[in-house]
Design an enzyme around this catalytic site. Structure first.
Site, PDB file in Angstrom:
ATOM      1  N   LEU A  13      80.639  31.128  -4.527  1.00 57.72           N
ATOM      2  CA  LEU A  13      79.146  31.260  -5.119  1.00 57.72           C
ATOM      3  C   LEU A  13      79.197  30.287  -6.316  1.00 57.72           C
ATOM      4  CD1 LEU A  13      77.866  34.760  -4.306  1.00 57.72           C
ATOM      5  CD2 LEU A  13      77.632  32.696  -3.236  1.00 57.72           C
ATOM      6  N   ARG A  36      85.092  35.870  -4.745  1.00 59.94           N
ATOM      7  CA  ARG A  36      86.239  36.314  -5.382  1.00 59.94           C
ATOM      8  C   ARG A  36      85.907  37.604  -6.399  1.00 59.94           C
ATOM      9  NH1 ARG A  36      91.063  32.990  -7.340  1.00 59.94           N
ATOM     10  NH2 ARG A  36      89.678  32.949  -9.081  1.00 59.94           N
ATOM     11  N   LYS A  78      87.604  25.504  -4.478  1.00 59.43           N
ATOM     12  CA  LYS A  78      88.491  24.591  -4.896  1.00 59.43           C
ATOM     13  C   LYS A  78      89.381  24.005  -3.843  1.00 59.43           C
ATOM     14  CE  LYS A  78      91.074  22.873  -9.055  1.00 59.43           C
ATOM     15  NZ  LYS A  78      91.661  23.215 -10.126  1.00 59.43           N
ATOM     16  N   ALA A  79      89.486  22.889  -3.569  1.00 54.70           N
ATOM     17  CA  ALA A  79      90.366  22.194  -2.552  1.00 54.70           C
ATOM     18  C   ALA A  79      91.987  22.319  -2.965  1.00 54.70           C
ATOM     19  CB  ALA A  79      90.341  20.474  -2.397  1.00 54.70           C
ATOM     20  N   SER A 131      78.124  15.974   1.444  1.00 59.49           N
ATOM     21  CA  SER A 131      77.536  14.924   0.250  1.00 59.49           C
ATOM     22  C   SER A 131      76.370  15.177   0.049  1.00 59.49           C
ATOM     23  CB  SER A 131      78.033  13.727   0.811  1.00 59.49           C
ATOM     24  OG  SER A 131      77.660  12.793  -0.098  1.00 59.49           O
ATOM     25  N   LYS A 185      84.489  11.431   5.043  1.00 61.14           N
ATOM     26  CA  LYS A 185      84.018  11.862   3.836  1.00 61.14           C
ATOM     27  C   LYS A 185      84.824  11.283   2.673  1.00 61.14           C
ATOM     28  CE  LYS A 185      81.586  14.251   0.631  1.00 61.14           C
ATOM     29  NZ  LYS A 185      82.222  14.223  -0.668  1.00 61.14           N
ATOM     30  N   HIS A 188      83.653   7.747   2.749  1.00 61.34           N
ATOM     31  CA  HIS A 188      82.343   7.649   2.219  1.00 61.34           C
ATOM     32  C   HIS A 188      82.424   7.761   0.615  1.00 61.34           C
ATOM     33  CE1 HIS A 188      79.364  10.140  -0.187  1.00 61.34           C
ATOM     34  NE2 HIS A 188      78.411   9.737   0.795  1.00 61.34           N
ATOM     35  N   ASN A 189      83.393   8.585   0.026  1.00 66.73           N
ATOM     36  CA  ASN A 189      83.852   8.489  -1.521  1.00 66.73           C
ATOM     37  C   ASN A 189      84.158   7.300  -1.944  1.00 66.73           C
ATOM     38  OD1 ASN A 189      82.697  11.158  -1.019  1.00 66.73           O
ATOM     39  ND2 ASN A 189      83.933  11.931  -2.560  1.00 66.73           N
ATOM     40  N   GLU A 192      81.498   5.041  -2.044  1.00 70.17           N
ATOM     41  CA  GLU A 192      80.565   5.278  -3.393  1.00 70.17           C
ATOM     42  C   GLU A 192      81.079   4.774  -4.525  1.00 70.17           C
ATOM     43  OE1 GLU A 192      80.446   9.473  -5.493  1.00 70.17           O
ATOM     44  OE2 GLU A 192      79.638   9.494  -3.487  1.00 70.17           O
ATOM     45  N   TYR A 193      82.543   4.624  -4.839  1.00 64.11           N
ATOM     46  CA  TYR A 193      83.140   3.925  -5.873  1.00 64.11           C
ATOM     47  C   TYR A 193      82.697   2.466  -5.908  1.00 64.11           C
ATOM     48  CZ  TYR A 193      86.430   7.659  -7.088  1.00 64.11           C
ATOM     49  OH  TYR A 193      87.150   8.915  -7.687  1.00 64.11           O
ATOM     50  N   LYS A 262      87.798  11.876  -9.647  1.00 62.77           N
ATOM     51  CA  LYS A 262      88.061  13.017  -8.970  1.00 62.77           C
ATOM     52  C   LYS A 262      89.562  12.848  -7.923  1.00 62.77           C
ATOM     53  CE  LYS A 262      85.844  16.402 -11.047  1.00 62.77           C
ATOM     54  NZ  LYS A 262      84.688  17.149 -10.401  1.00 62.77           N
ATOM     55  N   ARG A 448     110.370 -15.125   2.654  1.00 61.04           N
ATOM     56  CA  ARG A 448     110.943 -14.069   3.040  1.00 61.04           C
ATOM     57  C   ARG A 448     112.321 -14.248   3.947  1.00 61.04           C
ATOM     58  NH1 ARG A 448     108.501 -10.806   6.353  1.00 61.04           N
ATOM     59  NH2 ARG A 448     109.266  -8.634   5.170  1.00 61.04           N
TER      60      ARG A 448
END
Length: 491
Positions: A13, A36, A78-79, A131, A185, A188-189, A192-193, A262, A448
């Site tokens: 929550l 919790r 939290k992940a 998101s 996701k 997606h992030n 976003e960066y 993050k 190489r």
């Protein structure tokens, strides 16, 4: 005990959890809330959720008991270890076919593992990207669910009703198997960066290059937001640039130029390296944040390392601004091209059936990268679901060609000014590399083979008795080496 009436449960929550519960309640679903720290449940019911149909639970057992079968429980915690801890607490009370949904920013390998572990026990798992931040959670996020395919029919109605809607279509669809939801996701992030870095570079060019004030730059962004760059990030950038502190000074000029992160952008860059896919723009966006973080060192460097002598811009200022708009648009096309290439390669490797048109459709609303532009990507993949690259689509091919002259002029001028444009520059470098039939990798392969006997393959039409088509070839370049190639070594 009376029959359970809860449609879905939610654990966690914090603000995102509370807003998502209120959103689902607004859509007519009965949500059972648990935290919790159980006092948070009572506080939520007495305040934000007062007068709603939201139910509270003061234990995991009570939460499960209040839910209709198959039970559907969202974790917004939290992940990492916290997700595994709650799964372990839920398992004893769940029955075959019940569904655990992780709506946090989990790393996709964890979602692959959790899907496999729970399915082996007869339970179903969904790892869903969410998101849109707090406002998205409250009024309509972009939702990207993946995992146990059998779970989708049971959660589809709730998820699609809760998601943002664009032109009557939900910004939510089934993404794919195991960790696909959290993978998409993550990409997606990463995108976003890239979008944020490109916008920051455009701001820097307008401010340091053209010498414009924040209010003038804001007006340019507002104009751009009415055209091909119409998007959430362009819109909020204009609002940020117009926001002044109490003394009338633009607030953005008072903010320390040290960007945080993050980790999801870094995950995307690592995934690209692992897949051998050139997702260069997102990588540069991550590195730009890393460079910004060493503020003290940059300040010392600024006093001892000189750049070019700054000269006033003598060209057509409006034309240059128009060029910058096209440079931003073209670079954005490259970033999304790279992001979708990465998803395609990973889908091949992991046998995921990703719906690329559906993914673009999910991102059109509710999320941070929402834009008109994503409607064009949706159309491209609807026309050809096997599209190798956005640059092969007629719409984006023409857009990139139209943008080319201005794109090159902007980057050239930024170089002359000494203004760093890592994202703009790498986008153009990828574009030029991607359209090159021949790259200097032939020399790399020769090097190489010279120092490490790593072998090479010969070009079609260049074969002879020594150079055989399709074979790995090693040449004794100096006359002093042996004939054994590195590829024959055994550990």
């Amino acid at each position: 005990m009376s029959a359970p009436t809860g449609d879905i449960g939610l654990i966690g929550l914090a603000v995102m959890g509370q807003n998502l519960i209120l959103n689902m309640n607004d859509k007519g679903f009965t949500v059972v809330a648990y935290n919790r720290t159980t006092s948070k449940v009572d506080d939520f019911l007495a305040n934000e959720a007062k007068g709603t149909n939201v139910q509270g639970a003061h234990s995991i057992q009570e939460l499960v008991a209040k839910l209709k079968r198959p039970r559907k429980i969202i974790l917004l915690v939290k992940a990492g270890p916290a997700v595994d801890s709650f799964i372990a607490q839920l398992e004893p009370y769940l029955e075959k076919g019940d569904i655990i949904i992780d709506g946090g920013n989990s790393h996709y390998p964890d979602s692959i593992r959790r899907t496999q572990e729970l399915e082996s026990k007869g339970l179903l798992f969904v790892g869903s990207g969410v998101s849109g931040g707090e406002e998205g959670a409250r009024y309509g996020p972009s939702l990207m669910p993946g995992g146990s395919t059998a779970a989708w029919p049971a959660i589809k109605q709730i998820f699609q009703a809760t998601a943002a809607q664009v032109n009557g279509e939900p910004c939510c669809d089934w993404v794919g198997e195991t960790g696909a939801g959290h993978y998409v996701k993550m990409v997606h992030n990463g995108i976003e960066y890239g979008d944020m870095q490109l916008i920051a570079e455009a701001y820097d060019i307008l401010k340091r290059g053209l010498g414009l004030q924040e209010s003038e730059i804001a007006d340019i962004f507002l104009k751009w937001n009415k055209g091909v760059l119409d998007s959430f990030l362009i819109d909020i950038t204009a609002n940020i640039l117009k926001f002044n502190d109490d003394d009338g000074v633009p607030m953005v000029t008072k903010i320390l130029d040290q960007a945080g992160q993050k980790g999801t952008g870094k995950w995307t860059a690592i995934a690209a390296l692992d897949a051998g896919t050139a997702v260069t723009l997102i990588g540069e966006a991550v590195f730009a944040r890393c460079l910004s973080a060493i503020k003290g060192e940059r300040t010392r460097a600024s006093k001892v390392i000189a750049g070019p002598q700054k000269e006033a811009f003598r060209g057509d200022k409006q034309q240059f601004i128009d060029d910058l708009e096209q440079a931003l648009y073209a670079s954005k096309i490259i970033s999304y091209t790279q992001g979708f290439m990465l998803m395609r390669e990973t889908a091949k490797e992991l046998n995921w059936n990703l719906n690329y048109a559906g993914i673009a459709r999910m991102w059109r609303g509710g999320c941070i990268i929402k834009s008109v532009f994503l409607g064009d990507i949706t159309s491209a993949y609807e026309k050809n679901k096997n599209l190798e690259s956005l640059l092969f689509d007629d719409f984006f091919n023409k857009a990139a060609h139209k943008a080319q002259p201005g794109w090159r002029r902007v980057i050239a001028q930024a170089v002359l000014w000494g203004i760093p444009t890592p994202a703009f520059s790498t986008a153009l470098a990828f574009f030029d590399g991607y359209r090159s039939d021949v790259l200097p990798a032939n020399l790399l392969q020769a090097q190489r083979d010279y120092f490490g006997a790593h072998t090479f393959k010969v070009l079609p039409g260049k074969e002879n008795s020594k150079l055989i088509a399709g074979q790995d070839i090693h040449i004794n370049w100096t006359g002093r080496g042996g004939n054994v190639s590195a590829s024959t070594y055994s550990a």
